[in-house]
Scaffold this active site. Structure first.
Site, mmCIF file in Angstrom:
data_model
loop_
_atom_site.group_PDB
_atom_site.id
_atom_site.type_symbol
_atom_site.label_atom_id
_atom_site.label_comp_id
_atom_site.label_asym_id
_atom_site.label_seq_id
_atom_site.Cartn_x
_atom_site.Cartn_y
_atom_site.Cartn_z
ATOM 1 N N SER A 123 -8.536 -3.099 -11.432
ATOM 2 C CA SER A 123 -8.364 -3.163 -9.982
ATOM 3 C C SER A 123 -9.709 -3.100 -9.272
ATOM 4 C CB SER A 123 -7.504 -1.998 -9.496
ATOM 5 O OG SER A 123 -7.443 -2.017 -8.089
ATOM 6 N N LYS A 135 -1.080 0.487 -13.388
ATOM 7 C CA LYS A 135 -1.646 -0.483 -12.442
ATOM 8 C C LYS A 135 -0.566 -0.954 -11.456
ATOM 9 C CE LYS A 135 -4.496 -3.586 -10.690
ATOM 10 N NZ LYS A 135 -3.727 -4.677 -10.178
ATOM 11 N N HIS A 187 -0.103 1.733 -8.981
ATOM 12 C CA HIS A 187 -1.268 1.642 -8.085
ATOM 13 C C HIS A 187 -1.011 0.599 -6.987
ATOM 14 C CE1 HIS A 187 -4.785 -0.697 -6.856
ATOM 15 N NE2 HIS A 187 -5.458 0.433 -6.855
ATOM 16 N N ASN A 188 -0.544 -0.552 -7.389
ATOM 17 C CA ASN A 188 -0.317 -1.607 -6.399
ATOM 18 C C ASN A 188 0.803 -1.235 -5.430
ATOM 19 O OD1 ASN A 188 -2.150 -2.888 -8.068
ATOM 20 N ND2 ASN A 188 -1.194 -4.884 -7.831
ATOM 21 N N GLU A 225 -0.570 1.070 -3.011
ATOM 22 C CA GLU A 225 -1.408 0.263 -2.098
ATOM 23 C C GLU A 225 -0.527 -0.359 -0.989
ATOM 24 O OE1 GLU A 225 -3.928 -2.506 -4.302
ATOM 25 O OE2 GLU A 225 -3.401 -4.036 -2.848
#
Ligand code: 2AM
Length: 489
Positions: free
Chosen positions: A130, A190, A193-194, A197
């Site tokens: 990322s 990940k 994480h997104n 976000e």
């Protein structure tokens, strides 16, 4: 140049090229390969010229150029292209060689590929990378999962190229790169994480809408608010770029942001996070609402048409603007804490489901730098998991509990003002609803169980009997005493 390369990288789109340049700048020799060879030639003659980077014109020459155990990183389009390349590589690789997928892969694919390659005596890593193009070049956040035996063999390369954050003495030495867990754990983290976000971005957008529509602030005034917020607990990359966006003027001197069409795009990682949460039964409300917020934004024509037909309340605000802005800051902070608590719950549930031992403090550390959600706040999450690696919910730790408690009065005022004025704030409000549900000992689900038992004989447990004992009532006098353990409606 060394006679053999330390690693090979397949896929010369911008992320791939930047990762190669980053690796080379840290002293590694890299072989570059791409399906269409013209991109290899262009790269070797261009950005890679004079550097310790060699080009390969076939999968065979790529593999032959590598030191053993061989490491081949794929930065190709997620999906079938990864499987195709794996099949092309397998005939040339030996036992113990490592294939690394650094693309935007959905974690079940990495679960499957780890098992498949291990069955062939090879090692597999699925890793989240990322930080976008700039991160790839200067230091991304790297979240690795897969065959654990591969970790010591690639650790030096990936920790060297990753972003670094400060240690307790203020030296920028701690890598935002660590082993996350087995199989698809790296890509899972990940994905979360997104999702986080998505949530962080939507919260900022809701704050902007309230400042613009309810308080009537202009772009310069909003810019100052975000600049101030960035000096508080909200200090983060996303608040920082938001501040810059409000300062950016179009050619005519007007703020560019106000000229951008209000229809959000998405590539699907937020959706994956929401779907996974539904699959695992985790109340990941804020991230799910942030995905739906993008969906409703995309229905621009419908909204424009509806706005002409359906009326709402007149905007009315006669309070103290500075006080409201501080309440809003606290509301964003509290909702953000809820979002991260929910994201961590999802990871904990996935760890149980897939038998992963996730490194929770390490995950917060990996997100501290390099990636889009990087922020000071993540340091607090790391501290919380360092203090108690088995922590059940972040909201129960002293720092987050105290912060949410002291923010909740302002948070409630903001949500109330938004609702009274008819401003949509899906994430600020659903986070508050989650928070209130979470801290409520008795919810109305007793009635829900009664309804289920009434129409479907689904049975219920009683407050005055031990857990695990199920009862069915013949609510109407018709039907019978048979519960749905014997039939289902
Ligand atoms: P290309 O340059 O030959 O198109 C990002 O799209 C990267 O993924 C590019 O390097 C692209 O290679 C590669 N890629 C996309 N689809 C692919 C496929 N089916 N097989 C191999 N590489 C692919």
């Amino acid at each position: 140049m060394k006679s053999k390369s330390d690693i090979g990288l397949v896929g010369l789109a911008v992320m791939g090229e930047n990762l190669i340049l980053n690796m080379e700048s840290k002293g590694f020799t890299v072989t570059a390969y791409n399906r269409s060879y013209s991109k290899v030639e262009k790269f070797i003659e261009g950005r890679a010229k004079g550097k310790n980077i060699r080009g390969a014109d076939s999968v065979k020459t790529l593999v032959e150029s590598l030191a053993t155990p061989r490491k081949v990183m794929l930065m190709v389009k997620a999906g079938q292209a990864v499987d195709d390349f794996i099949e092309q590589l397998i005939p040339f690789l030996d036992q113990g060689d490592i294939i690394i997928d650094g693309g935007n892969t959905h974690f079940p694919d990495s679960n499957r590929r780890t098992e498949y390659l291990e069955s062939k005596g090879l090692l597999y890593i699925g890793t989240g990378v990322s930080g976008g193009e700039e991160g790839a070049l200067k230091g991304p956040s790297i979240m690795l999962g897969g065959s654990k035996k591969a970790w010591p063999l690639v650790k030096d390369i990936f920790q060297s190229i990753s972003a670094k954050v400060a240690d307790e003495n203020g030296n920028e030495v701690v890598p935002c790169c660590d082993w996350v867990g087995d199989a698809g754990a790296g890509h899972f983290v990940k994905m979360v994480h997104n999702g986080i976000e998505y949530g962080d971005m939507q919260l900022i957008c809701e704050a902007y809408q309230l400042m613009k529509v309810v308080l009537g602030l202009n772009a310069d005034e909003i810019q100052k608010v975000f600049a101030h917020w960035n000096t508080t607990e909200l200090d983060s990359y996303l608040i920082d770029i938001t501040k810059d966006i409000f300062a950016f003027k179009d050619e005519d001197g007007e703020p560019l942001v106000e000229k951008i069409l209000d229809t959000a795009g998405q590539k699907g990682t937020g959706k994956w996070t929401g779907v996974t949460a539904l699959d695992l039964g985790v109340p990941l409300t804020l991230i799910a609402d942030s995905v739906f917020a993008r969906c409703i934004s995309a229905k621009k024509e419908q909204r424009v048409a509806a706005s002409k037909v359906i009326s709402g309340p007149e905007i009315h605000f006669d309070g103290d603007k500075a006080e409201f802005i501080e309440n809003l800051r606290q509301a964003v902070l509290a909702a953000k804490i809820v979002s991260y608590a929910q994201g961590y719950m999802l990871m904990q549930e996935a760890a149980k489901e897939f038998n992963w031992e996730l490194n929770y403090g390490g995950i917060a550390l990996m997100w501290r730098g390099g990636c889009i959600i990087r922020s000071a706040f993540l340091g607090k999450i790391k501290e919380a998991y360092d203090a108690d690696p088995k922590l059940e919910n972040l909201l129960l730790t002293p720092y987050f509990k105290d912060t949410v408690e002291s923010s909740q009065a302002g948070w409630r005022k903001v949500v109330g003002t938004a609702v009274t004025n008819g401003i949509a704030i899906p994430c600020l409000s659903s986070a508050l609803t989650y928070f209130d549900g979470f801290r409520t000992a008795r919810l109305p689900a007793n009635l829900l169980q009664a309804q289920r038992d009434y129409f479907g004989a689904h049975t219920y447990e009683r407050t005055d009997k031990p857990r695990g004992e199920f009862f069915h009532t013949n609510w109407t006098g018709r039907g019978g005493d048979t519960s749905s353990t014997t039939y289902d409606v």
